[in-house]
Design a protein around this motif. Structure first.
Motif, PDB file in Angstrom:
ATOM      1  N   GLU A  29     -15.256   8.397  40.496  1.00 24.52           N
ATOM      2  CA  GLU A  29     -15.180   7.151  41.292  1.00 24.52           C
ATOM      3  C   GLU A  29     -16.451   6.964  42.123  1.00 24.52           C
ATOM      4  O   GLU A  29     -16.978   5.864  42.266  1.00 24.52           O
ATOM      5  CB  GLU A  29     -13.952   7.201  42.202  1.00 24.52           C
ATOM      6  CG  GLU A  29     -12.651   6.928  41.440  1.00 24.52           C
ATOM      7  CD  GLU A  29     -11.410   7.321  42.235  1.00 24.52           C
ATOM      8  OE1 GLU A  29     -11.553   7.658  43.445  1.00 24.52           O
ATOM      9  OE2 GLU A  29     -10.318   7.335  41.640  1.00 24.52           O
ATOM     10  N   LEU A  30     -16.903   8.090  42.683  1.00 21.19           N
ATOM     11  CA  LEU A  30     -18.114   8.055  43.503  1.00 21.19           C
ATOM     12  C   LEU A  30     -19.311   7.534  42.710  1.00 21.19           C
ATOM     13  O   LEU A  30     -20.061   6.657  43.145  1.00 21.19           O
ATOM     14  CB  LEU A  30     -18.403   9.474  44.006  1.00 21.19           C
ATOM     15  CG  LEU A  30     -19.317   9.623  45.197  1.00 21.19           C
ATOM     16  CD1 LEU A  30     -18.594   9.132  46.466  1.00 21.19           C
ATOM     17  CD2 LEU A  30     -19.679  11.105  45.381  1.00 21.19           C
TER      18      LEU A  30
ATOM     19  N   LYS B 232     -12.435  12.083  41.662  1.00 19.02           N
ATOM     20  CA  LYS B 232     -13.244  11.711  42.842  1.00 19.02           C
ATOM     21  C   LYS B 232     -14.723  11.507  42.494  1.00 19.02           C
ATOM     22  O   LYS B 232     -15.297  10.441  42.784  1.00 19.02           O
ATOM     23  CB  LYS B 232     -13.090  12.757  43.945  1.00 19.02           C
ATOM     24  CG  LYS B 232     -11.931  12.436  44.886  1.00 19.02           C
ATOM     25  CD  LYS B 232     -11.856  13.477  45.998  1.00 19.02           C
ATOM     26  CE  LYS B 232     -10.566  13.283  46.778  1.00 19.02           C
ATOM     27  NZ  LYS B 232     -10.367  14.364  47.743  1.00 19.02           N
ATOM     28  N   PRO B 233     -15.415  12.506  41.884  1.00 21.06           N
ATOM     29  CA  PRO B 233     -16.832  12.296  41.562  1.00 21.06           C
ATOM     30  C   PRO B 233     -17.049  11.124  40.626  1.00 21.06           C
ATOM     31  O   PRO B 233     -18.027  10.382  40.735  1.00 21.06           O
ATOM     32  CB  PRO B 233     -17.254  13.594  40.897  1.00 21.06           C
ATOM     33  CG  PRO B 233     -16.060  14.441  40.796  1.00 21.06           C
ATOM     34  CD  PRO B 233     -14.945  13.804  41.495  1.00 21.06           C
TER      35      PRO B 233
ATOM     36  N   ASN C 165     -21.475   3.984  43.099  1.00 21.69           N
ATOM     37  CA  ASN C 165     -22.931   3.931  43.240  1.00 21.69           C
ATOM     38  C   ASN C 165     -23.551   2.955  42.238  1.00 21.69           C
ATOM     39  O   ASN C 165     -24.475   2.229  42.547  1.00 21.69           O
ATOM     40  CB  ASN C 165     -23.532   5.316  43.036  1.00 21.69           C
ATOM     41  CG  ASN C 165     -23.321   6.192  44.272  1.00 21.69           C
ATOM     42  OD1 ASN C 165     -22.972   5.656  45.345  1.00 21.69           O
ATOM     43  ND2 ASN C 165     -23.509   7.474  44.133  1.00 21.69           N
TER      44      ASN C 165
END
Lengths: 169, 145
Positions: B137-138, B134-135, B142
């Motif tokens: 991909e985040l 998740k992080p 960005n």
């Protein structure tokens, strides 16, 4: 039954047997081996102990025979060996004195004929009777007495010389 | 040296002493304080009497008895080992399966149990990995912006 007779009549004389073997063979290890063989031999014939008048004399006679058998087998080996020398084990003054006394007595004894030497050992060291000595050595009573007389005469002669001149020979 | 000792000594040299008299004479000479050749002689004789073997002798009777004890101990240990092995084999025999179909079924079930366990682990690990992604991909989102 014979087991008990072995324990009561033979085991107590094993040190006598050893000393006698040592007086003939001169080396402690050989004397020990011979006595151990004698004990085994006597054990195998332990049923005979009950029928023998004097088991101690019998054991001593077996020791003597075993010693001479050993000498016969090892006569060449024996010629190369030196007699027991314990000088290294003596350190204190008393032990040195004891060592000197022993050496002196051994020298006198070794000058005696073999028969006289054995009679001397059995009488003086083992304190056996004339009859027991005669039985062990297969001699007559008179022969034992004469042998002992001559041995003591020889020792007295040596002692007199030492006291007079301080000489051992 | 007193007269009694001298008399005994003379008798001794003539080889006329009885064993008792000789014992008495040896005791008298042992206590003699004079340092004469004669007293040395008697002391040397008594020292010869004290000679003993360095190692004791084996009693042949006891040795044979010991041999029997050794045989008895060996037989007992043998019996215990054999009975232990027999017991072990007997216990294992309870789990033996002689029918091939039944054996196949048991093996299949065992393998199923293992593979189910593995799959559970796989599912659990994949969920955790998704959380871990998740992080990532985040961050990548960005960057794209």
């Amino acid at each position: 039954m014979s087991k008990e007779l072995f324990d009561t009549h033979i085991i107590p004389v094993q040190n006598k047997m050893y000393r006698y073997a040592l007086s003939i063979l001169k080396t402690p290890d050989n004397a020990h081996d011979v006595v151990q063989e004698c004990l085994l031999k006597i054990w195998k014939n332990r049923h005979m102990i009950a029928t023998i008048d004097n088991p101690e004399s019998w054991a001593m006679r077996i020791t003597r025979n075993q010693c001479y058998d050993w000498v016969k087998v090892n006569r060449f080996h024996l010629a190369e060996m030196h007699p027991m020398d314990q000088a290294d084990t003596y350190h204190t003054d008393e032990n040195l004195l004891m060592s000197d006394r022993q050496a002196w007595l051994k020298r006198i004894i070794n000058e005696l004929p073999v028969k006289h030497r054995e009679v001397f050992h059995l009488r003086e060291v083992e304190e056996l009777s004339y009859q027991e000595i005669a039985d062990i050595l297969s001699l007559t009573l008179a022969e034992v007495k004469i042998s002992l007389f001559r041995t003591r005469e020889k020792i007295k002669e040596t002692i007199t010389k030492i006291d007079a001149y301080g000489l051992a020979n | 040296m007193d007269s009694q000792t001298n008399q005994l000594l003379e008798k001794y040299w003539r080889a006329e002493t009885s064993p008792e008299e000789e014992k008495e004479l040896k005791i008298l000479m042992a206590s003699d304080t004079e340092s004469s050749a004669c007293s040395h002689y008697f002391k040397a004789v008594s020292e010869l009497k004290q000679q003993e073997p360095e190692f004791g002798f084996l009693n042949p009777g006891k040795r044979i008895r010991m041999m029997w004890y050794t045989v008895a101990a060996s037989v007992t240990i043998g019996i215990l080992v054999v009975s232990g092995l027999f017991q072990y084999n007997y216990t294992n025999a309870e789990y033996n399966v002689n029918d091939p179909d039944k054996a196949f079924e048991i093996t299949r079930q065992a393998l199923m149990m293992v593979s189910n366990g593995l799959n559970e682990g796989k599912n659990y690990t994949s969920v955790q990995l998704q959380e871990f992604n998740k992080p990532k991909e985040l961050l990548s989102g960005n960057n794209n912006k």
